[in-house]
Each structure stands twice: as C-alpha cells, then as structure tokens.
Design a protein around this motif. Structure first.
Motif, mmCIF file in Angstrom:
data_model
loop_
_atom_site.group_PDB
_atom_site.id
_atom_site.type_symbol
_atom_site.label_atom_id
_atom_site.label_comp_id
_atom_site.label_asym_id
_atom_site.label_seq_id
_atom_site.Cartn_x
_atom_site.Cartn_y
_atom_site.Cartn_z
ATOM 1 N N THR A 100 4.249 -6.772 9.029
ATOM 2 C CA THR A 100 3.900 -5.548 8.311
ATOM 3 C C THR A 100 4.988 -4.499 8.518
ATOM 4 O O THR A 100 5.416 -4.265 9.654
ATOM 5 N N VAL A 101 5.421 -3.896 7.426
ATOM 6 C CA VAL A 101 6.388 -2.803 7.467
ATOM 7 C C VAL A 101 5.635 -1.527 7.121
ATOM 8 O O VAL A 101 4.931 -1.468 6.103
ATOM 9 N N GLU A 133 0.872 -1.170 0.000
ATOM 10 C CA GLU A 133 0.000 0.000 0.000
ATOM 11 C C GLU A 133 0.909 1.219 0.000
ATOM 12 O O GLU A 133 2.132 1.092 0.048
ATOM 13 N N SER A 134 0.334 2.407 -0.048
ATOM 14 C CA SER A 134 1.166 3.600 -0.148
ATOM 15 C C SER A 134 2.029 3.827 1.079
ATOM 16 O O SER A 134 3.119 4.407 0.994
ATOM 17 N N ASP A 135 1.573 3.347 2.255
ATOM 18 C CA ASP A 135 2.321 3.609 3.484
ATOM 19 C C ASP A 135 2.658 2.347 4.282
ATOM 20 O O ASP A 135 3.110 2.438 5.412
ATOM 21 N N ARG A 136 2.445 1.172 3.690
ATOM 22 C CA ARG A 136 2.766 -0.062 4.401
ATOM 23 C C ARG A 136 2.904 -1.211 3.410
ATOM 24 O O ARG A 136 2.406 -1.141 2.287
ATOM 25 N N ALA A 137 3.580 -2.263 3.868
ATOM 26 C CA ALA A 137 3.705 -3.484 3.069
ATOM 27 C C ALA A 137 3.428 -4.675 3.975
ATOM 28 O O ALA A 137 4.020 -4.796 5.046
ATOM 29 N N ASN A 150 1.279 -7.816 17.328
ATOM 30 C CA ASN A 150 2.624 -7.367 16.967
ATOM 31 C C ASN A 150 2.906 -7.515 15.482
ATOM 32 O O ASN A 150 4.024 -7.320 15.029
ATOM 33 N N GLY A 151 1.879 -7.864 14.708
ATOM 34 C CA GLY A 151 2.047 -7.904 13.259
ATOM 35 C C GLY A 151 2.591 -9.210 12.740
ATOM 36 O O GLY A 151 2.827 -9.341 11.550
ATOM 37 N N THR A 152 2.786 -10.201 13.578
ATOM 38 C CA THR A 152 3.337 -11.470 13.129
ATOM 39 C C THR A 152 2.426 -12.599 13.574
ATOM 40 O O THR A 152 1.931 -12.610 14.684
ATOM 41 N N ARG A 153 2.235 -13.588 12.668
ATOM 42 C CA ARG A 153 1.364 -14.698 13.002
ATOM 43 C C ARG A 153 2.016 -15.989 12.549
ATOM 44 O O ARG A 153 2.515 -16.083 11.441
ATOM 45 N N PHE A 189 11.808 3.181 2.670
ATOM 46 C CA PHE A 189 10.695 2.256 2.906
ATOM 47 C C PHE A 189 10.943 0.940 2.177
ATOM 48 O O PHE A 189 10.852 -0.147 2.761
ATOM 49 N N ALA A 190 11.290 1.044 0.897
ATOM 50 C CA ALA A 190 11.571 -0.161 0.117
ATOM 51 C C ALA A 190 12.771 -0.914 0.686
ATOM 52 O O ALA A 190 12.799 -2.149 0.683
ATOM 53 N N GLY A 191 13.751 -0.178 1.200
ATOM 54 C CA GLY A 191 14.921 -0.821 1.788
ATOM 55 C C GLY A 191 14.569 -1.646 3.005
ATOM 56 O O GLY A 191 15.113 -2.743 3.213
ATOM 57 N N ARG A 192 13.633 -1.146 3.829
ATOM 58 C CA ARG A 192 13.204 -1.900 5.015
ATOM 59 C C ARG A 192 12.455 -3.163 4.611
ATOM 60 O O ARG A 192 12.627 -4.226 5.217
ATOM 61 N N VAL A 193 11.628 -3.050 3.573
ATOM 62 C CA VAL A 193 10.919 -4.235 3.081
ATOM 63 C C VAL A 193 11.921 -5.245 2.521
ATOM 64 O O VAL A 193 11.836 -6.449 2.808
#
Length: 265
Positions: A52-53, A33-37, A125-128, A71-75
């Motif tokens: 989720t980043v 998405e524009s502000d998250r992956a 926490n965004g992880t499953r 942002f792309a670097g973190r992903v």
C-alpha cells in the motif's frame, strides 16, 4: 522472497531480478483511494504480494496538483519495480489518471462494477506473500477471472494513423478530435472510420458527449459523438474476436472517455 529463476533474494515480492534479468510478476492491480493506493502483484493466477502506498493532503480533502503528481509518482515507481506486462487499475480517477500518464505499460481500467466489496487482509507492514482467491478484493477477483481469457492483440500503429475513411470531418471541433484521439490511443483499436454527420438530432446543452456503443458479434464497436443537434456515428475496428471480448474493449473505451471528461460520470 527469492527470484524464481536464480534464487537471489529480492527486496519486495514480485520485484524484477536484476541479477538474472527475470520478471517475478506479470501484472499489477492498483486500487486507488483519495489518499492511498493498494497494489496487488500477480504472477499468472497467483497473488505473490500486496503493498500500500499512502499520502496525506496538507489541507482540505483533496490533494494539491504537486501532491497528486508526487503520489502518483510513488505508485508508478512501485509498479516499475515489477516490470509487469499489464497494469489493471480501479478507483479514484485523479490519481489513477496521473499514474497512467507516468507509465508506459499496457494499462486497463477495471469497470466500476468491480470496485465494491470486502478487501482481503494484509500483514502489518502492508505486504503479503501468497493469498487465496476468497481473500482478495472484488477488483482483483475481476482481474483473476479474466486472466485465463485469450489475450487481445496489441496494435502498434500510432494513434493518428488509425483514423481513416471517406469522411474526414468530425463534429465538436477540438473536443471531437480529443474524443477520437482518446479512442485511437487504446492498444486494441486498429482503425477508426468517421461516419456522416446527422444534423437532425435533439439539441443538447451539455456540449460534446462521446460514448462507445454495444459491441457487435465481430467485436467491433461504434463511437457515438453528440454535439448540440448534430450526431456522428464512427466505426471502431478492434482486435477483439467476438462480442464478449469486444465488450471488454467498449468498457475500457468508455472509462477513458469519462477520464477525459467527455462523458457524464
């Protein structure tokens, strides 16, 4: 989560184990998405984790060039932790394109038709760990449905060496060369054979446009270049073995051409 081979605890689900050099995931699905992956980590047909980043634009609705790159670097860093064989991606084009540029993995663009619908729930926490098929997003379901397909051979030939044939001229000058180069970079394209130029077409004011046409029964497709009144049909030899797998390559090529701004969105 522990390494499936040596049992050493790993920090995040699907991380590569540095103790015994074992991969605990073989694919990552990235939905931008524009502000998250949203990243879904797969090991064969099992979902072993999700994360989720996020990022936050400083001004306006769009990321600046520096923010987009970071942002792309973190992903990309999250994906590298897994050392997957394959990355599947869908969604917002700008961060997707920048992430792909920062990675050296086999990279597939999921067609836009697979990117709508309900997303599964994640933990706080965004992880499953784990997850049923009905809990995943349509993009992940699209990938899982195709994980059982026969893998297509990857072509190691450099892109410039894939272009050959008796016709060496391409219409559209620099943009024409960019279109052919974009197609040649695809890992399942073996060869591109430029065709003759037909100057009797209908004029266009949109500049060069490129499109991969419907696959034949042998899995090969055609790259149609149109520039003004000139049209050129170029043969693309792929590693696909039939029309169905050829269509997968065609969809991927058209996504790449759209990302290169050589096709209308």
């Amino acid at each position: 989560m522990n390494c499936r081979r040596c049992g050493t605890p790993i920090e995040k689900p699907g991380d590569y184990c540095l103790t015994c050099n074992t991969a605990n995931a073989d694919a990552v699905v990235a939905e931008f998405e524009s502000d998250r992956a949203h990243l879904t980590i797969l090991d064969e047909d099992a979902v072993v984790g999700q994360t989720t980043v996020t990022t936050r634009p400083e001004e306006g609705e769009r990321l600046s060039e520096v923010q987009l790159r970071n942002f792309a670097g973190r992903v990309a860093d999250e994906i590298r932790r897994k050392r997957p064989e394959t990355v599947y991606a869908a969604g917002e084009r700008a961060p997707l394109r920048e992430t792909r540029a920062q990675l050296h993995h086999e990279f597939y663009r999921v067609p836009d038709g697979g990117s709508s619908g309900r997303r599964g729930e994640s933990t706080a926490n965004g992880t499953r760990d784990g997850g049923a098929r009905e809990d995943v997003s349509p993009v992940v379901a699209w990938v899982l449905d195709r994980r059982g397909d026969r893998s297509l051979a990857v072509v190691e030939t450099p892109p410039r060496e894939k272009i050959g044939g008796s016709h060496s001229t391409l219409i559209g000058d620099r943009k024409g060369r960019k279109a052919v180069q974009t197609v040649a970079e695809h890992p399942h394209v073996k060869k591109i054979v430029p065709g003759p130029i037909d100057a009797g077409g209908t004029g266009s004011r949109t500049g060069l446009r490129a499109k991969a046409t419907r696959a034949g029964t042998n899995g090969n497709v055609r790259l149609l270049l149109r520039d003004g009144s000139s049209v050129q049909e170029n043969r693309i030899v792929t590693t696909a073995m039939d029309r169905e797998t050829g269509e997968r390559v065609r969809e991927d090529l058209n996504e790449a051409l759209r990302d290169a701004e050589l096709q209308d969105a």
